[in-house]
Design an enzyme around this catalytic site. Structure first.
Site, mmCIF file in Angstrom:
data_model
loop_
_atom_site.group_PDB
_atom_site.id
_atom_site.type_symbol
_atom_site.label_atom_id
_atom_site.label_comp_id
_atom_site.label_asym_id
_atom_site.label_seq_id
_atom_site.Cartn_x
_atom_site.Cartn_y
_atom_site.Cartn_z
ATOM 1 N N SER A 65 29.580 13.243 -16.940
ATOM 2 C CA SER A 65 28.471 14.898 -15.843
ATOM 3 C C SER A 65 28.588 15.341 -16.271
ATOM 4 O O SER A 65 28.281 16.425 -15.929
ATOM 5 C CB SER A 65 28.912 14.049 -14.375
ATOM 6 O OG SER A 65 28.600 13.162 -13.738
ATOM 7 N N LYS A 68 25.322 17.008 -17.888
ATOM 8 C CA LYS A 68 24.132 17.616 -16.771
ATOM 9 C C LYS A 68 24.003 19.081 -16.348
ATOM 10 O O LYS A 68 23.193 19.359 -16.734
ATOM 11 C CB LYS A 68 24.919 17.231 -15.194
ATOM 12 C CG LYS A 68 25.165 15.080 -15.223
ATOM 13 C CD LYS A 68 25.596 15.409 -13.560
ATOM 14 C CE LYS A 68 25.172 13.441 -13.447
ATOM 15 N NZ LYS A 68 26.251 13.322 -11.855
ATOM 16 N N TYR A 192 19.308 9.219 -19.232
ATOM 17 C CA TYR A 192 20.716 9.706 -18.630
ATOM 18 C C TYR A 192 21.855 9.045 -18.861
ATOM 19 O O TYR A 192 22.902 9.409 -19.465
ATOM 20 C CB TYR A 192 20.837 9.426 -16.994
ATOM 21 C CG TYR A 192 21.165 9.877 -15.977
ATOM 22 C CD1 TYR A 192 21.605 10.947 -16.323
ATOM 23 C CD2 TYR A 192 22.224 7.998 -15.096
ATOM 24 C CE1 TYR A 192 22.931 11.098 -14.424
ATOM 25 C CE2 TYR A 192 23.462 8.536 -14.710
ATOM 26 C CZ TYR A 192 23.729 10.012 -14.082
ATOM 27 O OH TYR A 192 24.985 9.944 -13.638
ATOM 28 N N TYR A 244 31.249 17.489 -6.898
ATOM 29 C CA TYR A 244 30.614 16.441 -5.758
ATOM 30 C C TYR A 244 31.336 16.874 -4.605
ATOM 31 O O TYR A 244 31.457 18.213 -3.915
ATOM 32 C CB TYR A 244 31.114 15.009 -6.543
ATOM 33 C CG TYR A 244 30.185 14.738 -7.698
ATOM 34 C CD1 TYR A 244 29.224 14.389 -7.648
ATOM 35 C CD2 TYR A 244 31.449 14.644 -8.677
ATOM 36 C CE1 TYR A 244 28.737 14.788 -8.900
ATOM 37 C CE2 TYR A 244 31.326 14.276 -9.888
ATOM 38 C CZ TYR A 244 29.389 13.845 -10.135
ATOM 39 O OH TYR A 244 29.719 14.060 -11.352
ATOM 40 N N VAL A 262 33.073 11.249 -14.712
ATOM 41 C CA VAL A 262 34.786 11.152 -14.282
ATOM 42 C C VAL A 262 35.313 9.699 -16.310
ATOM 43 O O VAL A 262 36.130 9.243 -15.067
ATOM 44 C CB VAL A 262 33.940 9.467 -13.662
ATOM 45 C CG1 VAL A 262 33.163 9.574 -12.043
ATOM 46 C CG2 VAL A 262 32.840 9.065 -14.491
#
Length: 310
Positions: A65, A68, A192, A244, A262
């Site tokens: 992530s 992103k 993605y 998050y 992760v």
């Protein structure tokens, strides 16, 4: 006061080596579940071009992530502020792969760093092209900002993501039902999954974050990657949404904009002072690198690097 960054890095690496609780690797993605949790790396790049590394800073890992941040940069370049009609800018307060908020909020993800928001960003990066073109665009961009053509996509990780990404498939289809996906779900998800499978070392990742450290300027070229305002907004989202449902705690303890993945990596940026990457595969209960988060807390304390400090 001149900081001896290499000594600070060496001290952090020594502390990490003795840690007993190293967290738990992300074994729900099979290709990540076999990574040795004993590994730890850190790299710091400063505006003068100095690079300070320690531990396993040269070992490539799946940035997951953290990618992103780079996909968001590209999406903003394509559609500008129109992106915020399709994805919000608020912390989620929920797990990174939660479906719950999408129903109440009519398919508009809370922010671009939770999985649903990142899938919308992938849909934007697709533009009018094919998924392979969008994947190539993201990889070329990461190579460009890192100044390193050896950055690659780990196909085994990408396939592992696709084989186990049932919740992401659900998120994408749910948003499609609300009209918030312009392309075929399979195409957006392919982008993605492949962006998450980008493999980089701490050194490469810290180099890639330099444009955010430098108010949008790529120091290799002296030219703008993004406008200063856009760079600051990306950093704001990293601070408030980059970890998050653990973002508040990270801001409270570390006080530096950061984006976790992760795979155990974290990209952290101190505006005007440093671009930092840490990696340790074991995760805490919120899905963020346990030792990586602790290392950044120690670094912030040792350097007084905190966006709330004058």
């Amino acid at each position: 006061m001149t900081l001896d960054l290499q000594s600070i890095v060496d001290g952090i690496v020594s502390e990490a080596a003795t840690a007993q609780d190293r967290g738990k690797v992300a074994d729900y993605i099979p290709s990540l579940g076999c990574i040795d949790p004993a590994q730890f790396g850190i790299a710091i790049v400063t505006p003068d071009g100095s690079v300070h590394t320690g531990g396993d800073a040269a070992v490539p890992f799946s940035i997951q992530s953290v990618s992103k941040v780079f996909a968001l940069t590209l999406a903003l370049g394509k559609v500008g502020g129109d992106l915020w009609q399709r994805v919000g800018v608020e912390p989620s307060g929920s797990a990174f792969n939660s479906v719950v908020q999408l129903e109440a909020e009519k398919g508009i993800p809370r922010n671009p760093f939770i999985n649903a928001g990142a899938i919308v960003v992938s849909d934007v990066v697709l533009g009018s092209g094919e998924s392979r073109d969008a994947i190539g665009d993201i990889l070329r961009f990461v190579r460009f900002v890192s100044g390193d053509g050896s950055v690659f996509i780990d196909s085994a990780v990408a396939n592992s993501e696709a084989d186990t990404g049932f919740r992401n498939v659900a998120l994408a289809n749910y948003m499609r039902a609300f009209g918030n996906m312009a392309h075929r779900v399979d195409d957006a998800l392919k982008v993605y999954f492949h962006q998450c499978a980008i493999a980089m070392s701490c050194r490469q990742l810290a180099m890639a974050g330099r444009y955010l450290m430098m108010d949008g300027i790529n120091p290799d070229t002296g030219r703008a990657v993004v406008t200063p305002v856009r760079a600051r907004r990306i950093l704001s989202l990293m601070l408030t949404c980059g970890h998050y449902d653990g973002s508040g705690e990270f801001a409270f303890r570390v006080g530096i904009p950061g984006k976790s993945g992760v795979g155990g990596g974290i990209l952290a940026v101190v505006p005007g002072k440093a671009s930092i990457a840490v990696w340790s595969p074991g995760l805490n209960a919120r899905g963020n690198s346990k030792l990586g988060s602790e290392a950044l807390e120690r670094l912030a304390a040792a350097t007084n690097w905190n966006v709330f400090t004058a």
